[in-house]
Scaffold this active site. Sequence first.
Site, mmCIF file in Angstrom:
data_model
loop_
_atom_site.group_PDB
_atom_site.id
_atom_site.type_symbol
_atom_site.label_atom_id
_atom_site.label_comp_id
_atom_site.label_asym_id
_atom_site.label_seq_id
_atom_site.Cartn_x
_atom_site.Cartn_y
_atom_site.Cartn_z
ATOM 1 N N HIS A 367 2.878 0.427 -6.512
ATOM 2 C CA HIS A 367 1.650 1.819 -5.449
ATOM 3 C C HIS A 367 2.723 2.586 -4.627
ATOM 4 O O HIS A 367 3.627 2.031 -4.195
ATOM 5 C CB HIS A 367 0.823 1.575 -5.291
ATOM 6 C CG HIS A 367 0.203 0.564 -4.385
ATOM 7 N ND1 HIS A 367 -0.062 2.062 -3.119
ATOM 8 C CD2 HIS A 367 0.264 -0.129 -3.529
ATOM 9 C CE1 HIS A 367 -0.361 0.729 -2.073
ATOM 10 N NE2 HIS A 367 0.163 -0.053 -2.562
ATOM 11 N N CYS A 386 0.184 -6.226 -2.476
ATOM 12 C CA CYS A 386 0.470 -5.061 -3.774
ATOM 13 C C CYS A 386 1.773 -4.531 -3.337
ATOM 14 O O CYS A 386 2.635 -4.708 -2.144
ATOM 15 C CB CYS A 386 -0.754 -4.175 -3.739
ATOM 16 S SG CYS A 386 -1.748 -4.447 -4.380
#
Length: 483
Positions: A367, A386
């Site tokens: 992301h 992440c």
Amino acid sequence: MIRLSTLPLLLSIALPAIAQPPAPTSILPPAASPATPPAVLPPPIIVPPPVPIPPLSPAQEAWANDWLQKGAEQGLMARARATGPLTGQALITALVDRAKALGTGRVDSADFLNVWALRPTPVDPRPALARAVAEDRLPQWAAGLTPPYAGYDGLRKGLATYERIRDKGGWPMLSADSSPDAVRKRIAIEDPAVTPAEPLSDVLQRAQRRYGLNPTGLLDARTLKELNVPVDERIGAIMANMERWRWMPRTLPVNRVQVNIAAAVLTVFEGDQPVKSMRAVTGSPDNQTPMLSSNIHSIVVNPPWNVPASIAKRELWPKGRATLIRQGYKIVGTPGGGERIVQPAGPNSALGRLKFDFDNPFAVYLHDTPSRGKFSSYDRLASHGCIRLEKPVPLAELMVAADPNLAGKVQELIDTGKTQRVSLPSQVAVYLLYWTAFASANGTMNFRSDPYGWDKLLASKIEASSRRLDPTAAPSPALASKD
């Protein structure tokens, strides 16, 4: 244009046994009753017998025993010991075991950590071994067992180099007061390009780049620490990375995205060649990014952040509801009567403007991020697991380039401010990997720190498995005490 393929998913289904209740008892004499139909049982699972392997000729036995003694060259144990020659079934068993170790790794996947989700596909080496014996092609059979990657071969050569360094006594420990000549000689042990006339600052910069450090050209504390890592630990790191290569599929998609978790770098491969690289931020030691492979199937533009319960409990709820609302979070009710925290899409969203989704059991993804400062740092293991991306828009453009309705329009989609999911024209293979040792094109070894402690753990598992399963294995002086 990038055209990327998918990887198959392996599913396993377990069928629970159905328990039958006991038959009721009665004090009355038995009455005639219809015959009970026979139970319908599933067909038995027929396991084929193992492929028979022909007896080896004396010449084949001699070659096989010599080859088994060379397991240390493939990082399967730190040292080998002289053993009596194996014959008959004992030799065949050892050959099968060694082939499995080279083909899918020495450590059984049942002994993996959960976050080591990159699991090798089991392979039965017996049929190929039987053919090799029958056709008298054992050397060719053995040569095809190792991973067919330059990365693995570079580590194999690096392992031999560092074992020679170890056998010559390793290297001396340095201090902040060490003389320039001592520093130069220490670095030259690993870097044959060092010359007496080269400025020491250049020598240090080259070493710092090999360790993934800021190339200041100064003997700072981080550089000193890396130079003082014992040679046995470097050997253990090489062994661990060779093992991870053995977990990889023998054929990788030629178009793929790879993330080196330890180095916090993302690389895009097209036609099996790297075409784009960018810095990333990966999981901190307390929030490890898992090793896995999957396929990126879609991109969420302007994504909201549904804060995971663990992060909310640890970091957000303690701030208080009023503070969270003031900071732009929303508190949403859940069907069970609970509450969860959502950060709406926008320029301040923790996910930035783009989120790259792929299926995995850890709920991790790639992301964007509004916090850009970390990308200029050499310490980029700071996420909750992440992967934050330095250049998400160019990556998205590569992935949608084959769709004429999307090509060149990623920024336009972002500018609408609307949350929408964009399906990719072709799914993109993605690999999250943990490489802490790798060879440069000239053969010089590069190392990264072992932030999760996986290298030492895996090296000790390799040693333990080798001593248990391999008749030619002997314990490493440096690692045997760490089991």
